[in-house]
Design a protein around this motif. Structure first.
Motif, PDB file in Angstrom:
ATOM      1  N   ARG A   1     -11.641  22.990 -14.662  1.00  0.00           N
ATOM      2  CA  ARG A   1     -13.014  23.530 -14.673  1.00  0.00           C
ATOM      3  C   ARG A   1     -13.498  23.917 -13.277  1.00  0.00           C
ATOM      4  NH1 ARG A   1     -17.158  19.169 -14.334  1.00  0.00           N
ATOM      5  NH2 ARG A   1     -16.102  17.225 -13.811  1.00  0.00           N
ATOM      6  N   PHE A   2     -12.799  23.428 -12.232  1.00  0.00           N
ATOM      7  CA  PHE A   2     -13.167  23.801 -10.867  1.00  0.00           C
ATOM      8  C   PHE A   2     -12.345  24.994 -10.373  1.00  0.00           C
ATOM      9  CE2 PHE A   2     -13.841  19.149 -11.162  1.00  0.00           C
ATOM     10  CZ  PHE A   2     -15.199  19.114 -10.918  1.00  0.00           C
ATOM     11  N   GLY A   3     -11.349  25.399 -11.156  1.00  0.00           N
ATOM     12  CA  GLY A   3     -10.516  26.532 -10.782  1.00  0.00           C
ATOM     13  C   GLY A   3      -9.522  26.231  -9.676  1.00  0.00           C
ATOM     14  N   GLY A   4      -9.294  24.957  -9.403  1.00  0.00           N
ATOM     15  CA  GLY A   4      -8.356  24.554  -8.353  1.00  0.00           C
ATOM     16  C   GLY A   4      -8.370  23.048  -8.201  1.00  0.00           C
ATOM     17  N   VAL A   5      -7.462  22.536  -7.387  1.00  0.00           N
ATOM     18  CA  VAL A   5      -7.345  21.089  -7.221  1.00  0.00           C
ATOM     19  C   VAL A   5      -8.451  20.550  -6.314  1.00  0.00           C
ATOM     20  CG1 VAL A   5      -5.873  19.209  -6.376  1.00  0.00           C
ATOM     21  CG2 VAL A   5      -4.853  21.140  -7.595  1.00  0.00           C
ATOM     22  N   VAL A   6      -9.153  19.537  -6.792  1.00  0.00           N
ATOM     23  CA  VAL A   6     -10.203  18.870  -6.012  1.00  0.00           C
ATOM     24  C   VAL A   6      -9.615  17.561  -5.481  1.00  0.00           C
ATOM     25  CG1 VAL A   6     -12.535  17.908  -6.047  1.00  0.00           C
ATOM     26  CG2 VAL A   6     -11.967  19.860  -7.521  1.00  0.00           C
ATOM     27  N   PRO A   7      -9.452  17.436  -4.150  1.00  0.00           N
ATOM     28  CA  PRO A   7      -8.760  16.265  -3.583  1.00  0.00           C
ATOM     29  C   PRO A   7      -9.288  14.912  -4.054  1.00  0.00           C
ATOM     30  CG  PRO A   7      -9.059  17.924  -1.896  1.00  0.00           C
ATOM     31  CD  PRO A   7      -9.812  18.410  -3.105  1.00  0.00           C
TER      32      PRO A   7
ATOM     33  N   LYS B   1      -5.090  32.627  -7.905  1.00  0.00           N
ATOM     34  CA  LYS B   1      -6.253  33.475  -7.599  1.00  0.00           C
ATOM     35  C   LYS B   1      -6.298  34.723  -8.465  1.00  0.00           C
ATOM     36  CE  LYS B   1      -6.988  31.650  -2.979  1.00  0.00           C
ATOM     37  NZ  LYS B   1      -6.864  31.834  -1.519  1.00  0.00           N
ATOM     38  N   ILE B   2      -5.154  35.339  -8.710  1.00  0.00           N
ATOM     39  CA  ILE B   2      -5.129  36.531  -9.565  1.00  0.00           C
ATOM     40  C   ILE B   2      -5.433  36.152 -11.016  1.00  0.00           C
ATOM     41  CG2 ILE B   2      -3.673  38.390 -10.469  1.00  0.00           C
ATOM     42  CD1 ILE B   2      -4.769  38.671  -7.509  1.00  0.00           C
ATOM     43  N   ALA B   3      -4.946  35.002 -11.454  1.00  0.00           N
ATOM     44  CA  ALA B   3      -5.268  34.534 -12.813  1.00  0.00           C
ATOM     45  C   ALA B   3      -6.777  34.340 -12.960  1.00  0.00           C
ATOM     46  CB  ALA B   3      -4.538  33.226 -13.103  1.00  0.00           C
ATOM     47  N   ARG B   4      -7.413  33.844 -11.906  1.00  0.00           N
ATOM     48  CA  ARG B   4      -8.862  33.638 -11.932  1.00  0.00           C
ATOM     49  C   ARG B   4      -9.596  34.976 -12.045  1.00  0.00           C
ATOM     50  NH1 ARG B   4     -10.376  30.756  -6.820  1.00  0.00           N
ATOM     51  NH2 ARG B   4      -8.722  29.393  -7.541  1.00  0.00           N
ATOM     52  N   VAL B   5      -9.132  35.982 -11.269  1.00  0.00           N
ATOM     53  CA  VAL B   5      -9.757  37.318 -11.316  1.00  0.00           C
ATOM     54  C   VAL B   5      -9.582  37.934 -12.710  1.00  0.00           C
ATOM     55  CG1 VAL B   5      -9.713  39.653 -10.349  1.00  0.00           C
ATOM     56  CG2 VAL B   5      -9.421  37.695  -8.837  1.00  0.00           C
ATOM     57  N   LEU B   6      -8.456  37.632 -13.347  1.00  0.00           N
ATOM     58  CA  LEU B   6      -8.190  38.165 -14.700  1.00  0.00           C
ATOM     59  C   LEU B   6      -8.785  37.287 -15.806  1.00  0.00           C
ATOM     60  CD1 LEU B   6      -4.427  39.195 -14.261  1.00  0.00           C
ATOM     61  CD2 LEU B   6      -6.354  40.760 -14.629  1.00  0.00           C
ATOM     62  N   ASN B   7      -9.471  36.199 -15.390  1.00  0.00           N
ATOM     63  CA  ASN B   7     -10.065  35.252 -16.354  1.00  0.00           C
ATOM     64  C   ASN B   7      -9.026  34.618 -17.283  1.00  0.00           C
ATOM     65  OD1 ASN B   7     -12.739  35.853 -15.409  1.00  0.00           O
ATOM     66  ND2 ASN B   7     -12.696  37.736 -16.642  1.00  0.00           N
TER      67      ASN B   7
ATOM     68  N   GLY C   1      -7.615  31.557 -16.537  1.00  0.00           N
ATOM     69  CA  GLY C   1      -7.639  30.100 -16.415  1.00  0.00           C
ATOM     70  C   GLY C   1      -6.739  29.577 -15.302  1.00  0.00           C
ATOM     71  N   PHE C   2      -6.645  28.245 -15.237  1.00  0.00           N
ATOM     72  CA  PHE C   2      -5.884  27.544 -14.196  1.00  0.00           C
ATOM     73  C   PHE C   2      -4.972  26.506 -14.855  1.00  0.00           C
ATOM     74  CE2 PHE C   2      -5.476  23.776 -11.506  1.00  0.00           C
ATOM     75  CZ  PHE C   2      -5.031  24.317 -10.313  1.00  0.00           C
ATOM     76  N   PRO C   3      -3.748  26.315 -14.363  1.00  0.00           N
ATOM     77  CA  PRO C   3      -3.073  27.022 -13.266  1.00  0.00           C
ATOM     78  C   PRO C   3      -2.599  28.417 -13.672  1.00  0.00           C
ATOM     79  CG  PRO C   3      -1.610  25.395 -14.230  1.00  0.00           C
ATOM     80  CD  PRO C   3      -2.946  25.208 -14.912  1.00  0.00           C
ATOM     81  N   GLY C   4      -2.462  29.296 -12.680  1.00  0.00           N
ATOM     82  CA  GLY C   4      -2.202  30.706 -12.968  1.00  0.00           C
ATOM     83  C   GLY C   4      -0.760  31.068 -13.216  1.00  0.00           C
ATOM     84  N   GLY C   5       0.169  30.323 -12.618  1.00  0.00           N
ATOM     85  CA  GLY C   5       1.583  30.679 -12.710  1.00  0.00           C
ATOM     86  C   GLY C   5       2.118  30.847 -14.124  1.00  0.00           C
ATOM     87  N   PRO C   6       2.019  29.814 -14.957  1.00  0.00           N
ATOM     88  CA  PRO C   6       2.585  29.913 -16.310  1.00  0.00           C
ATOM     89  C   PRO C   6       1.947  31.006 -17.166  1.00  0.00           C
ATOM     90  CG  PRO C   6       2.122  27.618 -15.744  1.00  0.00           C
ATOM     91  CD  PRO C   6       1.499  28.465 -14.680  1.00  0.00           C
ATOM     92  N   VAL C   7       0.619  31.185 -17.036  1.00  0.00           N
ATOM     93  CA  VAL C   7      -0.059  32.162 -17.896  1.00  0.00           C
ATOM     94  C   VAL C   7       0.261  33.592 -17.463  1.00  0.00           C
ATOM     95  CG1 VAL C   7      -2.280  32.158 -16.645  1.00  0.00           C
ATOM     96  CG2 VAL C   7      -2.248  32.668 -19.076  1.00  0.00           C
ATOM     97  N   ILE C   8       0.362  33.846 -16.152  1.00  0.00           N
ATOM     98  CA  ILE C   8       0.734  35.190 -15.690  1.00  0.00           C
ATOM     99  C   ILE C   8       2.180  35.490 -16.083  1.00  0.00           C
ATOM    100  CG2 ILE C   8       1.305  36.501 -13.591  1.00  0.00           C
ATOM    101  CD1 ILE C   8      -1.363  35.689 -12.447  1.00  0.00           C
ATOM    102  N   ASP C   9       3.044  34.509 -15.976  1.00  0.00           N
ATOM    103  CA  ASP C   9       4.444  34.664 -16.398  1.00  0.00           C
ATOM    104  C   ASP C   9       4.498  35.091 -17.869  1.00  0.00           C
ATOM    105  OD1 ASP C   9       7.195  34.575 -16.547  1.00  0.00           O
ATOM    106  OD2 ASP C   9       7.375  32.420 -16.248  1.00  0.00           O
ATOM    107  N   ARG C  10       3.661  34.455 -18.681  1.00  0.00           N
ATOM    108  CA  ARG C  10       3.635  34.739 -20.118  1.00  0.00           C
ATOM    109  C   ARG C  10       3.161  36.170 -20.400  1.00  0.00           C
ATOM    110  NH1 ARG C  10       1.149  30.280 -21.268  1.00  0.00           N
ATOM    111  NH2 ARG C  10      -0.892  31.101 -21.814  1.00  0.00           N
ATOM    112  N   TYR C  11       2.052  36.567 -19.778  1.00  0.00           N
ATOM    113  CA  TYR C  11       1.526  37.923 -19.987  1.00  0.00           C
ATOM    114  C   TYR C  11       2.470  38.982 -19.424  1.00  0.00           C
ATOM    115  CZ  TYR C  11      -3.103  36.718 -21.835  1.00  0.00           C
ATOM    116  OH  TYR C  11      -4.136  36.289 -22.637  1.00  0.00           O
ATOM    117  N   ALA C  12       3.112  38.665 -18.302  1.00  0.00           N
ATOM    118  CA  ALA C  12       3.991  39.633 -17.632  1.00  0.00           C
ATOM    119  C   ALA C  12       5.184  40.027 -18.496  1.00  0.00           C
ATOM    120  CB  ALA C  12       4.483  39.056 -16.309  1.00  0.00           C
ATOM    121  N   ARG C  13       5.617  39.129 -19.374  1.00  0.00           N
ATOM    122  CA  ARG C  13       6.776  39.423 -20.225  1.00  0.00           C
ATOM    123  C   ARG C  13       6.510  40.605 -21.151  1.00  0.00           C
ATOM    124  NH1 ARG C  13       8.406  33.156 -21.769  1.00  0.00           N
ATOM    125  NH2 ARG C  13       8.487  32.478 -19.591  1.00  0.00           N
ATOM    126  N   GLU C  14       5.229  40.851 -21.429  1.00  0.00           N
ATOM    127  CA  GLU C  14       4.873  41.967 -22.325  1.00  0.00           C
ATOM    128  C   GLU C  14       4.334  43.164 -21.547  1.00  0.00           C
ATOM    129  OE1 GLU C  14       2.123  40.379 -25.160  1.00  0.00           O
ATOM    130  OE2 GLU C  14       3.414  38.680 -25.648  1.00  0.00           O
TER     131      GLU C  14
END
Length: 372
Positions: A41-47, A172-178, A180-193
């Motif tokens: 919900r913070f869009g990143g890791v809160v120490p 950060k790009i996942a956040r701009v595209l709305n 969610g977080f973390p961005g890596g897995p979700v961008i990987d998923r969308y990129a396949r298509e």
């Protein structure tokens, strides 16, 4: 098998409480408690949130790992812990826990380097690391090219990110595209298509005068964000899949190109890829393709061992024991900027040059087993 070192590893550098147990190069347990949902919900890791989550998860995760491995804490030959780099508060939780367990059990303590651990974990899957090994480490906090001739004592940085790490750019790009977080897995998923050639995003630090092994993803991140903003300002729909694929391609193109170049320049025929972004499917595929073309053998651990985990810390700890490296002192502290040139934090060398080498410091502990 039984005479190989049995080591418990604790990893708390960021938002994962990882506890692994390794015998030699054999993985016996890999227990992880993640606080990623608490940070989403913070869009990143809160120490501070991460540190509190580690405190709550530590003992249950250690107990789960011991149960999974089918051993008791008394069976251990040593306790290893990430001493740095990472978030200071999060690291302190792990270091304090490791010291408590090691002291109570009368076992040697090994403070190890997070990045060196990411390299060493590959031994659990593909056997002993070749020497030298070229390693490309890519995660939310690091993008580094490292050359190791001895994972316990000699790791040399060839290049690193000068701004955003690759994983950070994904977030950060996942956040701009709305997305969610973390961005890596979700961008990987969308990129396949999507079409990786749909948009020509820039490749940072790839000019003839640029540092050959350093990385920069800040310009790419800004370029993608502006492209998306321009589409939205014109009232057009943003092609999320094509943006994801084109952005991802720009990142992995630079990572793999520089890694293969480093291997060729240094005369190294093995490339190991680790860190959270090593779980990215396109990075794995392009690295495989380019390594095969260059006659380089690629080693990438399975995705679960690429992200932060205790198994990698235990793997490096077991290697420290096997090679007779000195244990750490009881005043071991967390070092949020521990350089990768220090794979582990040994005991101090005193006035007459006598350090707490090997297992010496264990003798300071009462032989009465304090752990029940």
């Amino acid at each position: 098998m039984a005479d190989e070192p049995l080591v418990l590893g604790i990893e708390t550098s960021c938002d994962e409480t990882g506890v692994g147990i390794v015998r030699g190069t054999t993985l016996l347990a890999d227990a992880v408690a993640s606080s990623v949902d608490e940070h989403a919900r913070f869009g990143g890791v809160v120490p501070e949130v991460a540190s509190r989550a580690h405190l709550e998860a530590m003992v249950p995760t250690i107990e789960r790992a011991l149960k999974d491995a089918g051993i008791t804490a008394r069976d251990l030959d040593g306790v290893a812990v990430t001493a740095g780099p990472g978030l200071a508060g999060a690291l302190l939780v792990g270091v304090t826990a490791a010291k408590a367990y090691a002291y109570a059990l009368g076992k040697p303590l090994y403070g190890v380097n997070h990045l060196a651990s990411h390299i060493c974990v590959d031994q659990l899957e593909h056997g002993a690391l070749p020497e030298p090994t070229m390693a490309l480490l890519v995660s939310g906090g690091h993008s580094s090219l490292l050359l190791s001739t001895d994972i316990t004592s000699d790791v040399r940085p060839l290049g690193a990110t000068i701004d955003d790490a690759a994983g950070e750019a994904f977030d950060k790009i996942a956040r701009v595209l709305n997305l969610g977080f973390p961005g890596g897995p979700v961008i990987d998923r969308y990129a396949r298509e999507g079409d990786p050639k749909a948009i020509a995003f820039p490749r940072g630090l790839t000019g003839p005068r640029d540092a050959p092994y350093d990385f920069s993803f800040s310009g790419l991140k800004t370029s993608v964000a502006r492209w998306i903003e321009a589409k939205r300002a014109a009232g057009e729909e943003v092609p999320v899949r094509d943006v994801s694929a084109s952005f991802q391609e720009a990142v992995v193109d630079v990572l793999t190109r520089k890694a293969v170049r480093a291997c060729k320049d240094e005369g190294v025929d093995h490339l190991m890829i680790g860190g959270g972004v090593a779980a990215n499917s396109r990075l794995r595929a392009l690295a495989q393709e380019r390594c095969e073309a260059a006659g380089i053998r690629l080693r990438v651990p399975r995705p679960k061992l690429c992200t932060d985990n205790g198994a990698m810390v235990a793997a490096l700890g077991a290697e420290m024991v096997a090679r007779g490296r000195p244990a750490s002192d009881w005043d071991l502290s967390a070092d949020s900027s521990l350089p990768v040139t220090e794979p582990h934090v040994p005991g101090h060398v005193h006035e007459h040059g006598h350090g707490h080498g090997g297992h010496d410091h264990v003798h300071e502990v009462s032989k009465e087993n304090l752990y029940s």
